[in-house]
Design a protein around this motif. Structure first.
Motif, mmCIF file in Angstrom:
data_model
loop_
_atom_site.group_PDB
_atom_site.id
_atom_site.type_symbol
_atom_site.label_atom_id
_atom_site.label_comp_id
_atom_site.label_asym_id
_atom_site.label_seq_id
_atom_site.Cartn_x
_atom_site.Cartn_y
_atom_site.Cartn_z
ATOM 1 N N LEU A 25 0.794 -1.147 -0.173
ATOM 2 C CA LEU A 25 -0.048 -0.124 -0.032
ATOM 3 C C LEU A 25 0.796 1.382 -0.015
ATOM 4 O O LEU A 25 1.788 1.767 0.929
ATOM 5 C CB LEU A 25 -0.960 0.103 1.259
ATOM 6 N N GLY A 26 0.709 2.080 -0.946
ATOM 7 C CA GLY A 26 1.550 3.297 -1.008
ATOM 8 C C GLY A 26 2.767 3.185 -1.397
ATOM 9 O O GLY A 26 3.604 4.283 -1.407
ATOM 10 N N LEU A 27 3.219 2.106 -1.738
ATOM 11 C CA LEU A 27 4.753 1.940 -2.242
ATOM 12 C C LEU A 27 4.942 1.936 -3.752
ATOM 13 O O LEU A 27 4.363 1.150 -4.585
ATOM 14 C CB LEU A 27 5.437 0.398 -1.546
ATOM 15 N N GLY A 28 5.550 2.853 -4.249
ATOM 16 C CA GLY A 28 6.284 2.733 -5.314
ATOM 17 C C GLY A 28 7.352 1.651 -5.857
ATOM 18 O O GLY A 28 7.706 1.096 -4.716
ATOM 19 N N LEU A 29 7.992 1.820 -7.071
ATOM 20 C CA LEU A 29 8.703 0.673 -7.060
ATOM 21 C C LEU A 29 10.039 1.071 -6.342
ATOM 22 O O LEU A 29 10.505 -0.158 -5.788
ATOM 23 C CB LEU A 29 9.237 0.823 -8.838
ATOM 24 N N ALA A 30 10.507 2.328 -6.377
ATOM 25 C CA ALA A 30 11.834 2.409 -5.673
ATOM 26 C C ALA A 30 11.565 2.146 -4.084
ATOM 27 O O ALA A 30 12.360 1.492 -3.501
ATOM 28 C CB ALA A 30 12.191 3.915 -5.520
ATOM 29 N N VAL A 70 14.384 4.199 -9.222
ATOM 30 C CA VAL A 70 15.113 3.143 -8.655
ATOM 31 C C VAL A 70 16.780 3.343 -8.730
ATOM 32 O O VAL A 70 17.315 3.164 -7.932
ATOM 33 C CB VAL A 70 14.561 1.739 -9.314
ATOM 34 N N THR A 71 16.986 3.553 -9.862
ATOM 35 C CA THR A 71 18.532 3.823 -10.157
ATOM 36 C C THR A 71 18.953 5.214 -9.460
ATOM 37 O O THR A 71 20.098 5.039 -8.837
ATOM 38 C CB THR A 71 18.715 3.976 -11.689
ATOM 39 N N ALA A 72 18.342 6.172 -9.328
ATOM 40 C CA ALA A 72 18.433 7.501 -8.614
ATOM 41 C C ALA A 72 18.774 7.111 -7.351
ATOM 42 O O ALA A 72 19.623 7.716 -6.567
ATOM 43 C CB ALA A 72 17.561 8.334 -8.808
ATOM 44 N N ARG A 73 17.739 6.360 -6.667
ATOM 45 C CA ARG A 73 17.674 6.241 -5.095
ATOM 46 C C ARG A 73 18.577 5.056 -4.722
ATOM 47 O O ARG A 73 19.381 5.091 -3.876
ATOM 48 C CB ARG A 73 16.331 5.873 -4.768
ATOM 49 N N HIS A 74 18.744 3.988 -5.575
ATOM 50 C CA HIS A 74 19.391 2.718 -4.908
ATOM 51 C C HIS A 74 20.846 2.310 -5.964
ATOM 52 O O HIS A 74 21.597 1.411 -5.376
ATOM 53 C CB HIS A 74 18.598 1.576 -5.059
ATOM 54 N N GLY A 75 21.010 3.171 -6.986
ATOM 55 C CA GLY A 75 22.192 2.800 -7.679
ATOM 56 C C GLY A 75 21.979 1.536 -8.362
ATOM 57 O O GLY A 75 22.940 0.930 -8.999
ATOM 58 N N ILE A 76 20.801 1.042 -8.563
ATOM 59 C CA ILE A 76 20.412 -0.434 -9.170
ATOM 60 C C ILE A 76 19.758 -0.208 -10.613
ATOM 61 O O ILE A 76 18.875 0.633 -10.856
ATOM 62 C CB ILE A 76 19.449 -1.094 -8.491
ATOM 63 N N PRO A 77 20.313 -0.679 -11.639
ATOM 64 C CA PRO A 77 19.851 -0.625 -12.915
ATOM 65 C C PRO A 77 18.496 -1.145 -13.047
ATOM 66 O O PRO A 77 18.298 -2.475 -12.493
ATOM 67 C CB PRO A 77 20.624 -1.540 -13.952
#
Length: 393
Positions: free
Chosen positions: A313-318, A359-366
Motif C-alpha cells: 500500500l502506497g509503495l512505488g517501485l523504488a 530506482v536507479t537514482a535512489r539505489h544505484g540499481i539498473p
C-alpha cells in the motif's frame, strides 16, 4: 532486444542461452528464488523446461487455509506453499509419477460433512482408496505410513474440509521424522521426480508480524495479506518474525547451513513476483541471508509483481526495492552497497519509465523495461520471464 551489463554484456533474451537450456535442462543454470505463495507456480511449471537445477526457498509462515488447520492441530510450520511448489516442479509427464502426482494434488471438497471425509483418509491408510491403490509399492506403503502418522495424531474434531492430501502426507511425514520438514520434503521430491530443489527457508514454527505506519502491530500472515481478512489500511513499515504474539529477537533465527550452501551455489538469485512482505521479504528475515547474498558474485534480480499488491500500500517501485533491501542490509551491514544485494530490476515495458529512473537514482540499481507480460492482463508471460532469467546467467 535489450542489452544490459552483468559481469559480461548480455542480451535479453539471449537466443543461444535459451536454446541451450531448452535442449539440455539437466545441465541448466542454478536459479535460486526467495519465494512463497502461488504467484511463482506458473512460472515454475515453465521453468522446468529450461532447467532441472532451480532452487526455491519457501516461507513456512503461512497462516491461512489448509495450512492453518494443520498448524493449529500440530503446532508445526506451514506446508501448503511447499507442497504447491513441489507439484509445480514435478515431472507431470507419463515418464514421471502421474499416480502419485494425482494423490498429492487431491483436495477434499468444502461442502461435505467431516465424518465421510475422515473415512476417506482412513480408506487411504488402509490402501483401499482408488488414489492410493494406483500407487505401486514401496512408495505406496511409505505414503500410507505418513498418512497413518497424521491420522493417529490428528484430533477427533480435525476439519478435513478443503484439506489437501499432499499437505496431510507432509504433516504425517513431519511427525514421523522427529518434527523435521527437510526429510519428508526430500522424500516427496523423489516420489514425484521434482525438477529442482524445494526447501523451507527455515525449519521452525513461527508467524509473521508487521509494524504499520500508524504504530499498530499485526500478527499472522492471513491478517497481513488481505486475502482472508480486511485489507490493511496503513502502510507496512517493517516485517518481523513472531511467536505467541510476541516479536522474536532479530538474529535469533539462523538460516540453516544447507540453505546457505544452496545460495552460494546459485548462478542467479531472484526476488520474484509475489506478495511483497509475506511471500518474498519473509524469506529474507533469517540471520545469515543478507550476508550470504552479499558474498555471491552472481546476478541478483528483482522481478516486481504486476497489478495491485495489498501488502504494498502506497509503495512505488523504488519503495518496494527499499523494503527488500532493508532486511538484507540489516543482516549484511548498513555499509554494504545496494548492488551487492540486488544488481538488476526487470520490469515489463508497461512500467512507468519515471519509476524505473527513480530506482536507479535512489539505489544505484539498473532498472530495465522489457516485454514480459502475456496477453492475460496483469500476468507475466512465463516463457518470457524464464528466457530473461536464463539469459542473464
Amino acid at each position: 532486444m535489450t542489452k544490459i551489463t552483468l559481469q559480461r554484456s548480455a542480451e535479453l533474451p539471449d537466443d543461444l542461452r535459451v536454446a541451450r537450456s531448452l535442449s539440455a535442462p539437466h545441465l541448466g543454470p542454478r536459479l535460486l528464488f526467495f519465494s512463497g505463495g502461488s504467484a511463482l507456480n506458473k512460472i515454475s511449471r515453465a521453468l522446468k523446461r529450461y532447467t532441472y537445477n532451480s532452487a526455491h526457498l519457501i516461507t513456512p509462515f503461512d497462516s491461512g487455509g489448509s495450512s492453518q488447520v494443520l498448524r493449529e492441530a500440530f503446532d508445526m510450520p506451514a506446508v501448503g506453499d511447499l507442497r504447491s511448489r513441489l507439484m509445480a516442479l514435478a515431472d507431470e509427464s507419463e515418464l514421471g509419477q502421474p499416480d502419485i502426482y494425482a494423490l498429492f494434488s487431491h483436495r477434499m471438497p468444502k461442502a461435505v460433512p467431516n465424518a465421510p471425509l475422515r473415512a476417506e483418509v482412513e480408506a487411504m491408510v488402509a490402501g483401499t482408496h482408488p488414489l492410493v491403490k494406483a500407487v505401486s509399492s514401496p512408495i505406496g506403503l511409505l505414503i500410507r505410513d505418513f498418512l497413518r502418522a497424521f491420522l493417529v495424531a490428528a484430533p477427533m474434531d480435525f476439519d478435513f474440509r478443503n484439506a489437501s492430501i499432499g499437505n496431510l502426507i507432509l504433516a504425517g511425514g513431519y511427525l514421523a521424522h522427529g518434527r523435521l520438514l527437510e526429510p519428508v520434503l526430500f522424500l516427496m521430491s523423489k516420489m514425484v521426480d521434482v525438477r529442482g530443489t524445494v526447501r523451507g527457508v527455515v525449519d521452525c514454527n513461527l508467524q509473521l508480524g508487521v509494524e504499520l505506519a500508524d504504530g499498530r502491530q499485526i500478527h499472522g500472515q492471513r491478517q497481513i495479506s488481505g486475502k482472508e481478512a480486511p485489507p490493511i489500511e496503513s502502510p507496512i513499515v517493517r516485517l518481523f518474525l513472531s511467536e505467541h504474539g510476541k516479536e522474536v529477537v532479530s538474529g535469533s533465527v539462523p538460516l540453516p547451513k544447507r540453505n546457505r550452501k544452496l545460495i552460494r551455489q546459485a548462478d542467479l538469485i531472484c526476488y520474484p513476483p509475489g506478495s511483497l512482505f509475506s511471500s518474498v521479504i519473509a524469506n529474507l528475515l533469517p540471520a545469515g541471508v543478507g550476508r550470504t547474498v552479499a558474498r555471491c558474485e552472481v546476478p541478483k534480480v528483482y522481478v516486481p509483481s504486476l497489478g495491485t499488491d495489498p501488502e504494498a500500500l502506497g509503495l512505488g517501485l523504488a519503495d518496494r526495492v527499499a523494503a527488500l533491501l532493508a532486511p538484507l542490509r540489516a543482516d549484511a551491514g548498513m555499509e554494504v552497497p545496494s548492488t551487492r544485494l540486488m544488481t538488476h530490476v526487470l520490469c515489463d515495458t508497461s512500467e512507468d519509465p519515471v519509476a524505473c529512473a527513480e530506482v536507479t537514482a535512489r539505489h544505484g540499481i539498473p532498472c530495465h523495461r522489457l516485454p514480459l507480460v502475456s496477453d492475460e492482463p496483469e500476468r507475466y508471460d512465463r516463457e518470457l520471464v524464464c528466457a530473461a532469467l536464463v539469459s542473464m546467467v
